[in-house]
Scaffold this active site. Structure first.
Site, short mmCIF file in Angstrom:
data_model
loop_
_atom_site.label_atom_id
_atom_site.label_comp_id
_atom_site.label_asym_id
_atom_site.label_seq_id
_atom_site.Cartn_x
_atom_site.Cartn_y
_atom_site.Cartn_z
N ARG A 192 11.89 -5.72 5.29
CA ARG A 192 11.85 -4.43 5.82
C ARG A 192 12.44 -4.25 7.10
NH1 ARG A 192 6.42 -1.09 5.38
NH2 ARG A 192 5.86 -2.60 7.18
N ARG A 216 -9.64 0.87 8.50
CA ARG A 216 -8.90 -0.31 8.61
C ARG A 216 -10.24 -1.41 9.37
NH1 ARG A 216 -3.12 0.87 8.04
NH2 ARG A 216 -2.08 -1.08 8.54
N ARG A 263 11.76 -1.12 11.61
CA ARG A 263 10.53 -0.57 12.19
C ARG A 263 10.14 -1.25 13.24
NH1 ARG A 263 5.44 0.77 8.30
NH2 ARG A 263 4.28 -0.42 9.50
N ARG A 319 -0.62 -8.19 13.67
CA ARG A 319 -1.20 -7.27 12.65
C ARG A 319 -2.01 -8.06 11.69
NH1 ARG A 319 4.54 -4.70 11.03
NH2 ARG A 319 3.16 -3.56 9.53
N LYS A 331 0.82 -1.07 -0.17
CA LYS A 331 0.02 -0.02 0.02
C LYS A 331 0.86 1.36 0.01
CE LYS A 331 -1.97 -0.67 3.73
NZ LYS A 331 -1.47 -2.15 4.30
P1 B4P Z 1 3.88 -1.83 2.25
O1 B4P Z 1 2.66 -2.69 2.27
O2 B4P Z 1 3.81 -0.80 1.53
O3 B4P Z 1 3.76 -1.44 3.91
P2 B4P Z 1 2.80 -0.73 4.87
O4 B4P Z 1 1.93 0.46 3.65
O5 B4P Z 1 3.86 0.26 5.56
O6 B4P Z 1 1.74 -1.26 5.43
P3 B4P Z 1 1.44 -1.61 6.84
O7 B4P Z 1 -0.02 -2.19 6.76
O8 B4P Z 1 2.12 -2.58 7.46
O9 B4P Z 1 1.38 -0.33 7.62
P4 B4P Z 1 0.65 1.06 8.39
O10 B4P Z 1 1.69 1.99 8.29
O11 B4P Z 1 -0.49 1.32 7.16
O12 B4P Z 1 5.46 -2.40 2.41
C1 B4P Z 1 5.80 -3.59 2.93
C2 B4P Z 1 7.19 -3.91 2.48
O13 B4P Z 1 6.88 -4.66 1.31
C3 B4P Z 1 8.29 -2.95 2.27
O14 B4P Z 1 9.46 -3.31 2.64
C4 B4P Z 1 8.21 -2.76 0.77
O15 B4P Z 1 9.46 -2.33 -0.04
C5 B4P Z 1 7.88 -4.33 0.10
N1 B4P Z 1 7.17 -4.30 -1.01
C6 B4P Z 1 5.90 -3.90 -1.34
N2 B4P Z 1 5.58 -3.86 -2.84
C7 B4P Z 1 6.40 -5.00 -3.14
C8 B4P Z 1 6.55 -5.91 -4.20
N3 B4P Z 1 5.77 -5.63 -5.18
N4 B4P Z 1 7.42 -6.78 -4.35
C9 B4P Z 1 8.39 -6.75 -3.35
N5 B4P Z 1 8.14 -6.26 -2.29
C10 B4P Z 1 7.36 -5.43 -2.12
O16 B4P Z 1 0.27 0.60 9.69
C11 B4P Z 1 1.06 0.58 10.64
C12 B4P Z 1 0.41 0.64 11.89
O17 B4P Z 1 -0.35 2.00 12.26
C13 B4P Z 1 -0.82 -0.46 12.29
O18 B4P Z 1 -0.50 -1.48 12.48
C14 B4P Z 1 -1.75 0.33 13.44
O19 B4P Z 1 -1.43 -0.04 14.55
C15 B4P Z 1 -1.54 2.05 12.89
N6 B4P Z 1 -2.48 2.27 11.99
C16 B4P Z 1 -2.35 2.91 10.66
N7 B4P Z 1 -3.57 3.25 10.31
C17 B4P Z 1 -4.59 3.00 11.22
C18 B4P Z 1 -5.97 3.04 11.20
N8 B4P Z 1 -6.62 3.44 10.24
N9 B4P Z 1 -6.67 2.63 12.49
C19 B4P Z 1 -5.92 2.12 13.47
N10 B4P Z 1 -4.71 1.99 13.48
C20 B4P Z 1 -3.80 2.52 12.33
#
Ligand code: B4P
Length: 187
Positions: free
Chosen positions: A127, A88, A133, A144, A13
């Site tokens: 990552r 979410r 992180r 998660r 995402k």
């Molecule tokens: P991503 O999937 O891009 O990771 P993310 O956006 O950071 O998602 P995540 O759900 O973990 O975190 P968020 O900050 O939203 O990528 C992950 C890895 O995969 C990277 O290393 C990337 O390079 C790699 N990758 C991506 N595409 C690839 C491909 N095609 N091939 C190979 N590798 C690839 O949330 C974090 C925390 O914040 C949550 O757990 C929660 O506690 C809180 N939070 C956020 N929003 C919230 C909400 N709305 N409500 C409540 N809590 C919330």
């Protein structure tokens, strides 16, 4: 273009939203990044969010809605936005619908990135090595993924039931996945 990007942790995402915002020239609203910025700034909100995030749980709906409401009031949002990480759970999806109706900015598209669990775990482990992180440790990742299955997967059904959902295969090179998203949101 007003877009929601859904998908489990590690589905890409954040990665794809960063690319799309440049191509489409719209705002990128990542609730995860906003929360991490609060933690880095040492704010009261950040202090509340930190332990919840590190454990892999969801921060309260009330905090998230307040944060989102003030972000959507900023000027750059008028050209369109990608929501990355929100909603979410179904309560957040309902709150978002009400908020966007109130400000007259309904969604144009909702995209779900599909990636098998083994690959999610592998990507997040990668990552963890690169960025360290706090919530990328194995225990938190397990939690998660469970929270995603229990609370966020129903959001996919929520939008599917409204006919606004496009499912995109999130496995492949970054360019390939991005091209699939562009195809899915083409008017
Ligand atoms: P991503 O999937 O891009 O990771 P993310 O956006 O950071 O998602 P995540 O759900 O973990 O975190 P968020 O900050 O939203 O990528 C992950 C890895 O995969 C990277 O290393 C990337 O390079 C790699 N990758 C991506 N595409 C690839 C491909 N095609 N091939 C190979 N590798 C690839 O949330 C974090 C925390 O914040 C949550 O757990 C929660 O506690 C809180 N939070 C956020 N929003 C919230 C909400 N709305 N409500 C409540 N809590 C919330």
């Amino acid at each position: 273009m007003r877009l929601v990007l859904l998908g489990p942790p590690g589905s890409g995402k954040g990665t794809q939203a960063t690319r799309l915002k440049d191509k489409l020239d719209i705002a990128h609203i990542s609730t995860g990044d906003m929360l991490r910025a609060e933690i880095a700034a040492g704010s009261e909100l950040g202090k509340q969010a930190r332990s919840v995030m590190d454990a892999g749980n969801l921060v309260s709906d009330e905090i998230l809605l307040g944060m989102l409401e003030s972000r959507l009031a900023q000027a750059d949002v008028s050209k369109g936005f990608i929501l990355d990480g929100y909603p979410r759970n179904v309560a957040q999806a309902n709150a978002l619908g009400e908020l966007l109706a109130r400000i007259g900015q309904p969604l144009d598209a909702v995209v779900q990135l599909d990636v098998p669990t083994e690959l999610l775990v592998e990507r997040i482990a990668g990552r963890a090595k690169e960025q360290g992180r706090a919530d990328d440790n194995p225990e938190s990742v397990r939690q998660r993924l469970q929270v995603y299955n229990e609370q966020t997967a129903p959001v996919v059904d929520f939008y599917a039931g409204r006919g606004t959902l496009a499912r995109v295969d999130g496995v492949g090179e970054l360019d390939e996945v991005e091209a699939r998203i562009h195809q899915a949101i083409k008017p």
